[in-house]
Scaffold this motif. Structure first.
Motif, PDB file in Angstrom:
ATOM      1  N   ALA A 183      -7.825 -10.925   6.329  1.00 38.85           N
ATOM      2  CA  ALA A 183      -9.022 -10.228   6.836  1.00 38.85           C
ATOM      3  C   ALA A 183      -9.146 -10.414   8.348  1.00 38.85           C
ATOM      4  O   ALA A 183      -9.437  -9.462   9.072  1.00 38.85           O
ATOM      5  CB  ALA A 183     -10.263 -10.750   6.109  1.00 38.85           C
ATOM      6  N   ARG A 184      -8.895 -11.648   8.814  1.00 35.39           N
ATOM      7  CA  ARG A 184      -8.990 -11.907  10.269  1.00 35.39           C
ATOM      8  C   ARG A 184      -7.990 -11.057  11.053  1.00 35.39           C
ATOM      9  O   ARG A 184      -8.248 -10.644  12.155  1.00 35.39           O
ATOM     10  CB  ARG A 184      -8.720 -13.386  10.554  1.00 35.39           C
ATOM     11  N   GLN A 185      -6.835 -10.815  10.442  1.00 29.98           N
ATOM     12  CA  GLN A 185      -5.796 -10.040  11.140  1.00 29.98           C
ATOM     13  C   GLN A 185      -6.006  -8.536  10.980  1.00 29.98           C
ATOM     14  O   GLN A 185      -5.171  -7.738  11.399  1.00 29.98           O
ATOM     15  CB  GLN A 185      -4.413 -10.447  10.623  1.00 29.98           C
ATOM     16  N   GLY A 186      -7.084  -8.146  10.315  1.00 27.43           N
ATOM     17  CA  GLY A 186      -7.402  -6.721  10.218  1.00 27.43           C
ATOM     18  C   GLY A 186      -6.795  -6.002   9.029  1.00 27.43           C
ATOM     19  O   GLY A 186      -6.819  -4.765   8.970  1.00 27.43           O
ATOM     20  N   VAL A 187      -6.231  -6.752   8.060  1.00 19.34           N
ATOM     21  CA  VAL A 187      -5.698  -6.104   6.850  1.00 19.34           C
ATOM     22  C   VAL A 187      -6.872  -5.506   6.072  1.00 19.34           C
ATOM     23  O   VAL A 187      -7.882  -6.174   5.857  1.00 19.34           O
ATOM     24  CB  VAL A 187      -4.958  -7.139   5.968  1.00 19.34           C
ATOM     25  N   LYS A 188      -6.731  -4.240   5.679  1.00 19.58           N
ATOM     26  CA  LYS A 188      -7.782  -3.616   4.858  1.00 19.58           C
ATOM     27  C   LYS A 188      -7.447  -3.833   3.378  1.00 19.58           C
ATOM     28  O   LYS A 188      -6.276  -3.790   2.992  1.00 19.58           O
ATOM     29  CB  LYS A 188      -7.860  -2.112   5.151  1.00 19.58           C
ATOM     30  N   THR A 189      -8.456  -4.090   2.576  1.00 28.96           N
ATOM     31  CA  THR A 189      -8.248  -4.293   1.144  1.00 28.96           C
ATOM     32  C   THR A 189      -9.114  -3.313   0.375  1.00 28.96           C
ATOM     33  O   THR A 189     -10.304  -3.198   0.641  1.00 28.96           O
ATOM     34  CB  THR A 189      -8.643  -5.733   0.746  1.00 28.96           C
ATOM     35  N   GLN A 190      -8.495  -2.606  -0.550  1.00 26.80           N
ATOM     36  CA  GLN A 190      -9.245  -1.661  -1.390  1.00 26.80           C
ATOM     37  C   GLN A 190      -9.069  -2.091  -2.843  1.00 26.80           C
ATOM     38  O   GLN A 190      -7.994  -1.925  -3.426  1.00 26.80           O
ATOM     39  CB  GLN A 190      -8.691  -0.256  -1.157  1.00 26.80           C
ATOM     40  N   CYS A 191     -10.151  -2.686  -3.414  1.00 28.10           N
ATOM     41  CA  CYS A 191     -10.066  -3.175  -4.793  1.00 28.10           C
ATOM     42  C   CYS A 191     -10.411  -2.060  -5.781  1.00 28.10           C
ATOM     43  O   CYS A 191     -10.737  -0.949  -5.391  1.00 28.10           O
ATOM     44  CB  CYS A 191     -10.977  -4.384  -4.966  1.00 28.10           C
ATOM     45  N   ASP A 192     -10.318  -2.377  -7.075  1.00 27.44           N
ATOM     46  CA  ASP A 192     -10.563  -1.391  -8.138  1.00 27.44           C
ATOM     47  C   ASP A 192      -9.719  -0.134  -7.917  1.00 27.44           C
ATOM     48  O   ASP A 192     -10.161   0.976  -8.219  1.00 27.44           O
ATOM     49  CB  ASP A 192     -12.059  -1.029  -8.213  1.00 27.44           C
ATOM     50  N   THR A 193      -8.530  -0.328  -7.410  1.00 25.64           N
ATOM     51  CA  THR A 193      -7.666   0.809  -7.064  1.00 25.64           C
ATOM     52  C   THR A 193      -6.264   0.531  -7.592  1.00 25.64           C
ATOM     53  O   THR A 193      -5.642  -0.462  -7.212  1.00 25.64           O
ATOM     54  CB  THR A 193      -7.614   0.998  -5.533  1.00 25.64           C
ATOM     55  N   ARG A 194      -5.812   1.413  -8.466  1.00 24.73           N
ATOM     56  CA  ARG A 194      -4.518   1.189  -9.115  1.00 24.73           C
ATOM     57  C   ARG A 194      -3.493   2.200  -8.623  1.00 24.73           C
ATOM     58  O   ARG A 194      -3.760   3.404  -8.613  1.00 24.73           O
ATOM     59  CB  ARG A 194      -4.704   1.353 -10.623  1.00 24.73           C
ATOM     60  N   ALA A 195      -2.337   1.704  -8.204  1.00 30.03           N
ATOM     61  CA  ALA A 195      -1.257   2.610  -7.801  1.00 30.03           C
ATOM     62  C   ALA A 195      -0.576   3.134  -9.053  1.00 30.03           C
ATOM     63  O   ALA A 195      -0.187   2.363  -9.927  1.00 30.03           O
ATOM     64  CB  ALA A 195      -0.257   1.873  -6.918  1.00 30.03           C
ATOM     65  N   ASN A 196      -0.422   4.455  -9.125  1.00 30.12           N
ATOM     66  CA  ASN A 196       0.149   5.059 -10.331  1.00 30.12           C
ATOM     67  C   ASN A 196       1.462   5.773 -10.099  1.00 30.12           C
ATOM     68  O   ASN A 196       2.173   6.066 -11.054  1.00 30.12           O
ATOM     69  CB  ASN A 196      -0.849   6.061 -10.934  1.00 30.12           C
ATOM     70  N   GLU A 197       1.767   6.095  -8.839  1.00 30.17           N
ATOM     71  CA  GLU A 197       2.928   6.931  -8.581  1.00 30.17           C
ATOM     72  C   GLU A 197       3.387   6.701  -7.142  1.00 30.17           C
ATOM     73  O   GLU A 197       2.546   6.486  -6.257  1.00 30.17           O
ATOM     74  CB  GLU A 197       2.473   8.386  -8.729  1.00 30.17           C
ATOM     75  N   LEU A 198       4.694   6.754  -6.927  1.00 34.82           N
ATOM     76  CA  LEU A 198       5.188   6.687  -5.541  1.00 34.82           C
ATOM     77  C   LEU A 198       5.455   8.101  -5.037  1.00 34.82           C
ATOM     78  O   LEU A 198       5.812   8.992  -5.810  1.00 34.82           O
ATOM     79  CB  LEU A 198       6.478   5.862  -5.485  1.00 34.82           C
ATOM     80  N   VAL A 199       5.290   8.282  -3.731  1.00 35.44           N
ATOM     81  CA  VAL A 199       5.590   9.576  -3.115  1.00 35.44           C
ATOM     82  C   VAL A 199       6.887   9.424  -2.321  1.00 35.44           C
ATOM     83  O   VAL A 199       7.046   8.465  -1.546  1.00 35.44           O
ATOM     84  CB  VAL A 199       4.452  10.005  -2.160  1.00 35.44           C
ATOM     85  N   VAL A 200       7.810  10.358  -2.551  1.00 35.47           N
ATOM     86  CA  VAL A 200       9.136  10.279  -1.937  1.00 35.47           C
ATOM     87  C   VAL A 200       9.384  11.568  -1.149  1.00 35.47           C
ATOM     88  O   VAL A 200       9.016  12.649  -1.613  1.00 35.47           O
ATOM     89  CB  VAL A 200      10.213  10.127  -3.047  1.00 35.47           C
ATOM     90  N   ASP A 201       9.997  11.456   0.044  1.00 35.79           N
ATOM     91  CA  ASP A 201      10.275  12.694   0.799  1.00 35.79           C
ATOM     92  C   ASP A 201      11.627  13.277   0.377  1.00 35.79           C
ATOM     93  O   ASP A 201      12.323  12.721  -0.485  1.00 35.79           O
ATOM     94  CB  ASP A 201      10.176  12.448   2.319  1.00 35.79           C
ATOM     95  N   GLY A 202      11.984  14.366   1.014  1.00 39.26           N
ATOM     96  CA  GLY A 202      13.200  15.082   0.623  1.00 39.26           C
ATOM     97  C   GLY A 202      14.476  14.278   0.824  1.00 39.26           C
ATOM     98  O   GLY A 202      15.510  14.561   0.212  1.00 39.26           O
ATOM     99  N   ASP A 203      14.417  13.236   1.670  1.00 35.89           N
ATOM    100  CA  ASP A 203      15.604  12.396   1.899  1.00 35.89           C
ATOM    101  C   ASP A 203      15.633  11.172   0.979  1.00 35.89           C
ATOM    102  O   ASP A 203      16.467  10.288   1.144  1.00 35.89           O
ATOM    103  CB  ASP A 203      15.616  11.898   3.351  1.00 35.89           C
ATOM    104  N   GLY A 204      14.685  11.094   0.062  1.00 34.99           N
ATOM    105  CA  GLY A 204      14.664   9.962  -0.869  1.00 34.99           C
ATOM    106  C   GLY A 204      13.945   8.749  -0.323  1.00 34.99           C
ATOM    107  O   GLY A 204      14.007   7.654  -0.901  1.00 34.99           O
ATOM    108  N   ARG A 205      13.230   8.903   0.812  1.00 30.11           N
ATOM    109  CA  ARG A 205      12.498   7.765   1.370  1.00 30.11           C
ATOM    110  C   ARG A 205      11.108   7.696   0.730  1.00 30.11           C
ATOM    111  O   ARG A 205      10.428   8.712   0.567  1.00 30.11           O
ATOM    112  CB  ARG A 205      12.365   7.942   2.887  1.00 30.11           C
ATOM    113  N   VAL A 206      10.692   6.472   0.384  1.00 34.08           N
ATOM    114  CA  VAL A 206       9.347   6.285  -0.165  1.00 34.08           C
ATOM    115  C   VAL A 206       8.366   6.347   1.000  1.00 34.08           C
ATOM    116  O   VAL A 206       8.470   5.579   1.962  1.00 34.08           O
ATOM    117  CB  VAL A 206       9.246   4.935  -0.913  1.00 34.08           C
TER     118      VAL A 206
END
Ligand SMILES: Cc1cc2nc3c(=O)[nH]c(=O)nc-3n(C[C@H](O)[C@H](O)[C@H](O)COP(=O)(O)OP(=O)(O)OC[C@H]3O[C@@H](n4cnc5c(N)ncnc54)[C@H](O)[C@@H]3O)c2cc1C
Length: 490
Positions: A183-206
């Motif tokens: 928190a002191r270093q400015g990291v943002k935290t979003q709770c009650d939030t579940r990651a369900n899917e990754l997004v990938v570009d046309g070159d296969g990069r996440v």
């Protein structure tokens, strides 16, 4: 998924706010990255915050030195290779041992307190606020002959009165410190939030992830990288059936968010997995274990009982199919301090070993032979079979008792561990195949661009064996590396 409009943008997106994810977040933000942690629960912490909090570190830390123990990265390496084989990840172990002193300093800089006092008791974690203990059988056979023994279980200091073992202990203290520094270093935290899917570009990069919060999906862009750190898969029966079927039906250690989701997210973009069948297996409490002999269905001993209790559990579970019994005498049972017996009661009590083996269903005469042999040598402080230390050797005398440790598939929660049989409890150790820098590797061994991982979502230090402290140890150590690599990734 196809490109779509972004709801938010950050440099590094961390999925999961346990020790792996928060260490990644702290290190990524220290490298000037704009970091967001999404956490499925209402607060960060995960299993890490429930844990005893032992962190496996060595090589001559200030705590080791102050407690009078000599250690070196080389001795630590020798121990870890032996303890985590077969399948030991030599590159990770080498990096871990060489970086251990720096890691200790980093934790201290993050505000994690360590008291320079040694706990010599037998519990799995110090009941008070001692900062150092043996946590992997380093001082027991065979490891005491493989590497110079040194205690490496470092325990964040938690005032004894505030500690509730299994609920709020040193792991909570660790997560409190990591959360505050993030928190002191400015990291943002979003709770009650579940990651369900990754997004990938046309070159296969996440390049991001789809997350769900209170029923609403949003898409978060990660300009430099995504770090997966959502814990293991002990609470996903389908994954257990696929990868570690022997664990189905046994007690689990962790949270029900250990559902393997972040492992599956990695797999969805081509990640390889490693050591998916590796698990811990705990069966018996050490204070009674060292005062007993542990025998199999044939009434024979199969390991030295003063070895790390997790290793004894693994031997009982994997080698003996869970068919194991603790056998002790009244003097041994009664000598366990009352606060360390934790409600364990003998399943059977008998005047003679002959009666006891009949009750246990062990072949007639088999346990008598075992106890006779044990007693004959214990008289002289010797254990020619398994080299148990002389301080734990004494002939057993009537009356005798035994606890049935046979596996009892069925109920899966810890409160079902009493009764005539004890379930073995475990957590998973396998996960995404990562490099020592925290990059997620595909099935050809190549890094997947933009994807990083840490903690029990990955296959880390432990593989063919475990020592307490290795999970939080590698979660924080390789979490830092994953976060730093993500922040530097373009
Ligand atoms: C009682 C107990 C005692 C233990 N004692 C020790 C010990 O002394 N030493 C040791 O090394 N290990 C110990 N362990 C094991 C250790 O705590 C864990 O293996 C380790 O903390 C795992 O860290 P992690 O960061 O991978 O996962 P976690 O700490 O579980 O964090 C993962 C987080 O990710 C979140 N998450 C999951 N999926 C998603 C998603 N899709 N989207 C967003 N968030 C998600 C979870 O809610 C969780 O908060 C113990 C465990 C327990 C339960």
């Amino acid at each position: 998924m196809p490109a779509r409009s972004w709801d938010a943008e950050v440099d590094v997106l961390v999925i999961g706010g346990g020790c792996g994810g928060m260490s990644a977040a702290v290190e990524a933000s220290a490298a000037e990255a704009d970091v967001l942690v999404v956490e499925r629960s209402g607060a960060i912490g995960g299993a890490s915050a429930m844990a005893g909090g032992l962190i496996y570190m060595g090589g001559g830390t200030p705590v080791q030195k102050a407690c009078g123990f000599e250690d070196s990265a080389e001795e630590m390496y020798k121990y870890l290779v032996a303890a985590t084989s077969p399948g030991a990840d030599l590159a990770k172990i080498e990096a871990y041992c060489e970086g251990s002193l720096d890691h200790f300093d980093w934790l201290v800089r993050c505000g994690v307190p360590f008291k320079s006092s040694f706990y010599s008791g037998m519990l799995s974690e110090p009941p008070g606020d001692d900062g150092l203990m043996y946590s992997g059988g380093e001082n027991a056979y065979p490891f005491n002959e493989i590497a110079r023994p040194a205690p490496r279980g470092h325990v964040p200091q938690m005032p004894g009165a505030d500690k509730v073992i299994g609920e709020r202990g040193s792991g909570w203290m660790l997560m409190k410190s990591l959360g505050e520094v993030a928190a002191r270093q400015g990291v943002k935290t979003q709770c009650d939030t579940r990651a369900n899917e990754l997004v990938v570009d046309g070159d296969g990069r996440v390049i991001g992830a789809v997350v769900r919060s209170f029923g609403t999906d949003s898409v978060i862009k990660a300009r430099r990288g995504v770090v997966l750190s959502g814990g293991g898969f002990a609470f996903n029966d389908d994954m257990l059936a696929l990868h570690a079927p022997r664990m189905l039906g046994h007690s689990k250690v962790g949270t029900d968010h250990d559902d393997g989701k972040t492992i599956r997210l990695g797999q969805s973009v081509g990640a390889a997995v490693k050591h998916m069948d590796a698990t811990t297996a705990y069966a018996a409490l050490p204070p009674l274990l060292v005062r007993s002999i542990i025998v199999n269905a044939s009434g024979s001993r199969f390991i030295n009982e003063d070895q790390y209790f997790g290793r004894v559990g693994e031997a009982a579970f994997y080698r003996e199919e869970g068919e194991a019994y603790l056998v002790f005498d009244e003097e041994g049972f009664e000598s366990v301090p009352p606060e360390e017996i934790w409600g364990q009661r003998p399943t059977w009590v008998c005047e003679t070993i002959a009666e006891l083996e009949t009750e246990m269903g062990v072949p007639a005469g088999a346990l008598e032979v075992t106890v006779d042999f044990f007693n004959r040598h214990a008289e002289h402080g010797e254990d020619p079979l398994f080299h148990r230390d002389a301080k734990w050797l004494r002939p057993m005398r009537s009356p005798f008792g035994a606890i049935d440790l046979r596996q009892k598939p069925g109920p899966t929660s810890p409160e079902h561990r009493d009764g005539p049989g004890y379930s073995y409890s475990f957590f998973t150790l396998g996960g995404l195949h990562t490099s020592p820098e925290g990059r997620v590797l595909n099935t050809s061994g190549e890094p997947i661009p933009g994807l990083f991982a840490a903690g029990r979502t990955t296959s880390g230090l432990p593989a063919g064996g475990y020592a307490s402290g290795c999970s939080i140890g590698d979660g924080t150590f390789f979490g830092r590396r994953a976060g730093g690599s993500a922040a530097r990734s373009t």
